[in-house]
Design a protein around this motif. Structure first.
Motif, PDB file in Angstrom:
ATOM      1  N   ARG A   6      12.107  12.277  -8.417  1.00 21.02           N
ATOM      2  CA  ARG A   6      11.704  11.060  -9.130  1.00 21.02           C
ATOM      3  C   ARG A   6      11.167  10.016  -8.158  1.00 21.02           C
ATOM      4  NH1 ARG A   6      16.361   8.834 -12.501  1.00 21.02           N
ATOM      5  NH2 ARG A   6      14.679   7.605 -13.393  1.00 21.02           N
ATOM      6  N   VAL A   7      11.819   9.848  -7.017  1.00 22.99           N
ATOM      7  CA  VAL A   7      11.362   8.885  -6.010  1.00 22.99           C
ATOM      8  C   VAL A   7      10.003   9.320  -5.471  1.00 22.99           C
ATOM      9  CG1 VAL A   7      11.855   7.836  -3.766  1.00 22.99           C
ATOM     10  CG2 VAL A   7      13.710   8.140  -5.424  1.00 22.99           C
ATOM     11  N   TRP A   8       9.811  10.637  -5.271  1.00 21.10           N
ATOM     12  CA  TRP A   8       8.535  11.126  -4.774  1.00 21.10           C
ATOM     13  C   TRP A   8       7.414  10.833  -5.774  1.00 21.10           C
ATOM     14  CZ3 TRP A   8       4.748  14.511  -6.335  1.00 21.10           C
ATOM     15  CH2 TRP A   8       3.771  14.821  -5.377  1.00 21.10           C
ATOM     16  N   ARG A   9       7.670  11.071  -7.057  1.00 23.59           N
ATOM     17  CA  ARG A   9       6.649  10.773  -8.079  1.00 23.59           C
ATOM     18  C   ARG A   9       6.302   9.291  -8.081  1.00 23.59           C
ATOM     19  NH1 ARG A   9       9.525  14.550 -11.616  1.00 23.59           N
ATOM     20  NH2 ARG A   9      10.638  12.744 -12.427  1.00 23.59           N
ATOM     21  N   PHE A  10       7.319   8.446  -7.942  1.00 32.60           N
ATOM     22  CA  PHE A  10       7.075   7.012  -7.887  1.00 32.60           C
ATOM     23  C   PHE A  10       6.279   6.661  -6.629  1.00 32.60           C
ATOM     24  CE2 PHE A  10       8.721   2.609  -6.952  1.00 32.60           C
ATOM     25  CZ  PHE A  10       8.011   1.983  -7.957  1.00 32.60           C
ATOM     26  N   ALA A  11       6.618   7.271  -5.509  1.00 31.50           N
ATOM     27  CA  ALA A  11       5.881   7.041  -4.266  1.00 31.50           C
ATOM     28  C   ALA A  11       4.430   7.488  -4.411  1.00 31.50           C
ATOM     29  CB  ALA A  11       6.560   7.773  -3.108  1.00 31.50           C
ATOM     30  N   ALA A  68       3.137   9.956  -0.104  1.00 29.04           N
ATOM     31  CA  ALA A  68       4.344  10.008  -0.934  1.00 29.04           C
ATOM     32  C   ALA A  68       5.462  10.748  -0.197  1.00 29.04           C
ATOM     33  CB  ALA A  68       4.054  10.674  -2.277  1.00 29.04           C
ATOM     34  N   ASP A  69       5.101  11.825   0.508  1.00 30.64           N
ATOM     35  CA  ASP A  69       6.095  12.554   1.308  1.00 30.64           C
ATOM     36  C   ASP A  69       6.718  11.635   2.358  1.00 30.64           C
ATOM     37  OD1 ASP A  69       5.517  14.894  -0.097  1.00 30.64           O
ATOM     38  OD2 ASP A  69       4.180  15.681   1.472  1.00 30.64           O
ATOM     39  N   ASP A  70       5.867  10.887   3.051  1.00 32.94           N
ATOM     40  CA  ASP A  70       6.353   9.967   4.090  1.00 32.94           C
ATOM     41  C   ASP A  70       7.217   8.862   3.490  1.00 32.94           C
ATOM     42  OD1 ASP A  70       4.966  11.473   5.937  1.00 32.94           O
ATOM     43  OD2 ASP A  70       3.276  10.077   6.085  1.00 32.94           O
ATOM     44  N   LEU A  71       6.783   8.340   2.338  1.00 33.97           N
ATOM     45  CA  LEU A  71       7.564   7.291   1.672  1.00 33.97           C
ATOM     46  C   LEU A  71       8.928   7.801   1.241  1.00 33.97           C
ATOM     47  CD1 LEU A  71       5.003   5.404  -0.598  1.00 33.97           C
ATOM     48  CD2 LEU A  71       6.485   4.387   1.120  1.00 33.97           C
ATOM     49  N   LEU A  72       8.968   9.008   0.711  1.00 29.35           N
ATOM     50  CA  LEU A  72      10.243   9.594   0.311  1.00 29.35           C
ATOM     51  C   LEU A  72      11.163   9.746   1.519  1.00 29.35           C
ATOM     52  CD1 LEU A  72      12.189  10.946  -1.682  1.00 29.35           C
ATOM     53  CD2 LEU A  72      10.972  13.098  -1.241  1.00 29.35           C
ATOM     54  N   GLN A  73      10.621  10.245   2.602  1.00 25.94           N
ATOM     55  CA  GLN A  73      11.434  10.425   3.802  1.00 25.94           C
ATOM     56  C   GLN A  73      11.958   9.080   4.313  1.00 25.94           C
ATOM     57  OE1 GLN A  73       9.407  12.373   7.024  1.00 25.94           O
ATOM     58  NE2 GLN A  73      11.285  12.723   8.163  1.00 25.94           N
ATOM     59  N   ALA A  74      11.107   8.082   4.356  1.00 27.16           N
ATOM     60  CA  ALA A  74      11.531   6.755   4.816  1.00 27.16           C
ATOM     61  C   ALA A  74      12.564   6.146   3.875  1.00 27.16           C
ATOM     62  CB  ALA A  74      10.311   5.839   4.941  1.00 27.16           C
ATOM     63  N   THR A  75      12.394   6.382   2.582  1.00 24.18           N
ATOM     64  CA  THR A  75      13.350   5.881   1.589  1.00 24.18           C
ATOM     65  C   THR A  75      14.722   6.512   1.790  1.00 24.18           C
ATOM     66  OG1 THR A  75      11.581   5.487  -0.015  1.00 24.18           O
ATOM     67  CG2 THR A  75      13.824   5.698  -0.884  1.00 24.18           C
ATOM     68  N   TRP A 128       6.855   0.617   0.802  1.00 23.91           N
ATOM     69  CA  TRP A 128       5.415   0.686   0.515  1.00 23.91           C
ATOM     70  C   TRP A 128       4.751  -0.677   0.718  1.00 23.91           C
ATOM     71  CZ3 TRP A 128       1.304   3.361   0.590  1.00 23.91           C
ATOM     72  CH2 TRP A 128       0.162   2.973  -0.107  1.00 23.91           C
ATOM     73  N   LEU A 129       5.354  -1.718   0.183  1.00 17.22           N
ATOM     74  CA  LEU A 129       4.774  -3.057   0.343  1.00 17.22           C
ATOM     75  C   LEU A 129       4.723  -3.467   1.809  1.00 17.22           C
ATOM     76  CD1 LEU A 129       6.367  -4.895  -2.721  1.00 17.22           C
ATOM     77  CD2 LEU A 129       4.014  -4.047  -2.471  1.00 17.22           C
ATOM     78  N   ASN A 130       5.748  -3.136   2.564  1.00 18.25           N
ATOM     79  CA  ASN A 130       5.734  -3.425   4.002  1.00 18.25           C
ATOM     80  C   ASN A 130       4.614  -2.672   4.705  1.00 18.25           C
ATOM     81  OD1 ASN A 130       7.921  -5.144   3.784  1.00 18.25           O
ATOM     82  ND2 ASN A 130       9.418  -3.597   4.383  1.00 18.25           N
ATOM     83  N   GLU A 131       4.408  -1.426   4.290  1.00 18.19           N
ATOM     84  CA  GLU A 131       3.330  -0.622   4.870  1.00 18.19           C
ATOM     85  C   GLU A 131       1.968  -1.237   4.542  1.00 18.19           C
ATOM     86  OE1 GLU A 131       1.437   2.372   6.975  1.00 18.19           O
ATOM     87  OE2 GLU A 131       3.565   1.868   6.915  1.00 18.19           O
ATOM     88  N   LEU A 132       1.798  -1.676   3.318  1.00 20.31           N
ATOM     89  CA  LEU A 132       0.533  -2.311   2.940  1.00 20.31           C
ATOM     90  C   LEU A 132       0.286  -3.570   3.757  1.00 20.31           C
ATOM     91  CD1 LEU A 132       0.410  -2.047  -0.958  1.00 20.31           C
ATOM     92  CD2 LEU A 132      -0.904  -0.757   0.722  1.00 20.31           C
ATOM     93  N   ARG A 133       1.319  -4.362   3.903  1.00 27.28           N
ATOM     94  CA  ARG A 133       1.176  -5.595   4.692  1.00 27.28           C
ATOM     95  C   ARG A 133       0.816  -5.275   6.133  1.00 27.28           C
ATOM     96  NH1 ARG A 133       6.161  -6.802   2.184  1.00 27.28           N
ATOM     97  NH2 ARG A 133       5.764  -7.886   0.256  1.00 27.28           N
TER      98      ARG A 133
END
Length: 178
Positions: A21-26, A36-43, A72-77
């Motif tokens: 579920r977190v991966w789909r959201f990522a 999304a893979d990287d975001l899931l791992q960081a999460t 994600w927002l931190n990454e965008l910033r």
């Protein structure tokens, strides 16, 4: 000491249970499966590092989604990028339930493709409410926006998807001669 172990185990269990579920959201946030893979791992890493912050074991899925969005927002910033990248090729097995009803799966894949072309704010709202099953109130809390904003985003999304799907259906009917 016992409470800390309990919190850590609860977080580990939540990470294992809710990782898809977190991966789909990522994916909805980033628009790219590798991101999304990287975001899931960081999460997962951040959740495990901060397991001591858990005060309740209820709705750890919401906590994980909040962590994912924050990363994600931190990454965008940090990249000074204000919009998500285009959807990359993603294995359909991760997006759409497989089963005997092929037509439904094809339609679901088409809808998902259209959703991924929406602006990021609408994508993340659709994923939380329609895919992950959060209530409007829960989604508003996760995204830190008023509930009216959630309702507006979903209304606009429904209208866009309805228009796109009607055009696609008309094109299909015209090509098939019906």
């Amino acid at each position: 000491m016992r409470a800390e172990i309990t919190s850590e185990q609860a977080v580990r269990d939540a990470v294992q249970t809710h990782s898809k579920r977190v991966w789909r959201f990522a994916l909805a946030l980033s628009g790219a499966s590798d991101v999304a893979d990287d975001l899931l791992q960081a999460t997962c890493l951040r959740a495990l590092e901060r397991h001591h912050q858990v005060t309740s074991h209820n709705r750890l899925d919401s906590w994980l989604m909040t962590i994912c969005r924050s990363i994600w927002l931190n990454e965008l910033r940090s990249r000074s990028v204000r919009r998500a990248q285009a959807l990359s090729v993603t294995p359909e097995a991760d997006l759409v339930a497989t089963g005997p009803d092929t037509e439904t799966n094809i339609f679901a894949a088409e809808v998902f493709t259209q959703v991924m072309q929406l602006p990021e704010a609408q994508r993340e709202t659709v994923m939380l409410v329609f895919v992950e099953g959060y209530s409007y109130r829960e989604a508003a809390a996760l995204l830190e926006v008023p509930i009216g904003t959630i309702m507006s985003r979903l209304s606009n999304t429904r209208q866009k998807l309805k228009t796109v799907m009607q055009v696609d259906a008309a094109d299909t009917a015209r090509r098939s001669g019906k």
